[in-house]
Design an enzyme around this catalytic site. Structure first.
Site, mmCIF file in Angstrom:
data_model
loop_
_atom_site.group_PDB
_atom_site.id
_atom_site.type_symbol
_atom_site.label_atom_id
_atom_site.label_comp_id
_atom_site.label_asym_id
_atom_site.label_seq_id
_atom_site.Cartn_x
_atom_site.Cartn_y
_atom_site.Cartn_z
ATOM 1 C CG ASP A 41 -5.870 -7.125 -7.950
ATOM 2 O OD1 ASP A 41 -4.842 -7.364 -7.294
ATOM 3 O OD2 ASP A 41 -6.784 -6.401 -7.507
ATOM 4 C CD GLU A 97 -9.897 -1.328 -9.201
ATOM 5 O OE1 GLU A 97 -11.015 -0.846 -8.879
ATOM 6 O OE2 GLU A 97 -8.940 -1.395 -8.402
ATOM 7 C CD GLU A 143 -3.098 -0.851 0.162
ATOM 8 O OE1 GLU A 143 -3.052 0.164 -0.550
ATOM 9 O OE2 GLU A 143 -3.974 -1.731 0.044
ATOM 10 N NE ARG A 195 -3.649 3.046 -0.789
ATOM 11 C CZ ARG A 195 -4.952 3.022 -0.553
ATOM 12 N NH1 ARG A 195 -5.606 4.130 -0.301
ATOM 13 N NH2 ARG A 195 -5.625 1.886 -0.541
ATOM 14 C CB THR A 209 -1.628 -0.843 -9.483
ATOM 15 O OG1 THR A 209 -2.912 -1.474 -9.529
ATOM 16 C CG2 THR A 209 -1.166 -0.693 -8.037
#
Ligand code: DMJ
Length: 447
Positions: free
Chosen positions: A238, A354, A111, A115, A438
């Protein structure tokens, strides 16, 4: 007879007569921009200096008790892209003045990488402010101990001050979604160690694929043994696939290209599911390929984008149509759906991007207005159901539309950015040599 002919004529001309009016892209881009500002102002007013905003209670939320400025770092490039120059300047000042990683907290490597590291790197590339790169380098160095495992696959958590690691049970997404950020950091700092560690991690994971080239859902990074052999393209797996392809694009990496090709062939062979409700990608056992579930959800909806990027527009289109069916079932997509029975398994909506990201990639590739129409539908539903006086919030249920109380930082980094990009003129983002991480942070190949 004449009546019948008239009916046939009416039917044939129906699409033209009842076709939806064309989407006014400029007006839509302006609306998205206004809603971004509404959300940002709410963050400024009620959560300034904290990680995220709780819009209903108008309270801040910090992931680890102390703030890592998740929302400002995640939002900086969207502020710049949308032309909010004053707000961007203010956010950057907050970041360079206040952000410190010298904190005794155990953070999630994945994370914090997608980010914060991603946001700092794109912020640096867009502003040229070397202090952002310095922060990225400091963060990268503090995350490195996570890779000290017998396999080279990282632990899930690392303490930013002490380097203490924890969380040996990890998953492909958390292991394989680091290379764009760590690789870019290497290129921009001339420190190869970042790229090497992240590359080894993704390769070690790939090496543990099954005989039919699939990975499972959970793996022990100390022993290298699979803990769960459920294979799908949803949460926990994913973005591992996304990064195989994007790593080949951003770095021209041949290993990543070959790993991607083998993997997507296996996904198309074993996971793709031609159901009466359309094309979906379900769940199978990674060893036998036997189908174990027909679940698909908001997170799986990244796949049309990746298919399109790889050149498979046909499957990308079909899968996005299925995703759109999932969205329109209740007027907004659920977190998880059973696509064979079209029943909802997890009813929440987490303000996820998404499906919108996929519409943007499809529109860029096909110029088909259908994706603008989809985008307008997504935007209208989000405004109708998730808007609050202070920004936007997640939903507890898309059946009851009951609101929850969180504006995740990715709503500003991704959801609104992809909506804006979909409607803004193509020139809004010079895509030459850009790959999005992502979390929708644009990374530019300058090397
Ligand atoms: C984001 O943090 C990223 O897109 C990640 O890959 C998946 N989860 C959220 C958005 O849904």
């Amino acid at each position: 007879m004449r009546l019948r002919i008239a009916a046939v004529v009416l039917l044939l001309s129906a699409p033209a007569m009842f076709a939806a009016p064309p989407v006014d892209r400029a007006a839509m881009a302006a609306k998205v921009r206004a809603e971004f500002l509404h959300s940002w102002k709410a963050y400024e007013q009620y959560a300034w200096g904290h990680d995220e905003l709780r819009p209903l209670t108008k309270q801040p939320r910090d992931w680890y008790g102390q703030s890592l400025l998740m929302t400002p770092v995640d939002s900086l490039d969207t502020l710049i892209l949308m032309g909010f120059d004053n707000e961007a300047q203010k956010a950057k000042t907050l970041i360079v003045d206040r952000l410190s990683f010298d904190k005794d907290i155990d953070v999630k490597v994945f994370e914090v990488t997608i980010r914060l590291l991603g946001g700092l790197l794109s912020g640096y590339q867009l502003t040229g402010d070397a202090r952002l790169l310095h922060l990225a380098d400091d963060l990268g160095a503090r995350l490195l101990p996570a890779f000290n495992t017998p396999t080279g696959m990282p632990y899930m958590y690392v303490n930013l001050r002490t380097g203490k690691t924890s969380g040996a049970r990890s998953n492909p997404a958390e292991i394989g979604t680091l290379i764009l950020e760590f690789g870019t950091l290497s290129k921009l700092t001339n420190k190869p160690v970042y790229f090497e560690k992240a590359k080894r991690a993704i390769v070690e994971l790939y090496k543990r694929r099954s005989k039919i080239d699939l990975v499972g859902e959970e793996i022990d990074v100390e022993t290298g043994a699979w803990v769960s052999k459920a294979s799908h393209v949803g949460g926990g797996i994913d973005s591992y696939y996304e990064y195989l392809l994007k790593c080949s694009r951003l770095f021209g990496d041949k290993d990543c290209e070959s790993m991607w090709k083998t993997s997507i062939a296996a996904l198309n062979k074993h996971l793709a599911d031609e159901a009466p409700t359309g094309l979906w990608y379900g769940e199978v056992d990674m060893d036998s390929g036997k189908r174990t579930s027909s679940e698909f959800g908001a997170l799986h909806a990244f796949l049309p984008a990746v298919l399109v990027m790889s050149g498979d527009v046909k499957r990308g289109r079909r899968l996005e149509e299925s995703c759109f069916r999932m969205w329109t079932l209740r007027g907004i997509e659920p977190e998880v759906l059973d696509y064979r029975t079209m029943t909802i398994k997890h009813a929440g909506y987490q303000l996820r991007p998404e499906i919108i990201e996929s519409a943007w990639y499809l529109h860029r590739a096909t110029h088909d207005d259908r994706y603008l129409m989809m985008g307008q539908t997504f935007f209208d539903s989000i405004v109708a159901h998730c808007r609050t006086e202070a920004g936007y919030t997640t939903l507890k249920s898309v059946v009851t539309m009951e609101k929850s109380d969180l504006m995740p930082s990715y709503f500003l980094a991704e959801t609104l950015k992809y909506l804006y990009l979909l409607f803004a003129p193509d020139a809004a983002m010079n895509m030459d040599k850009v790959v999005f991480n992502t979390e929708a942070h644009p990374l530019r190949r300058t090397w």
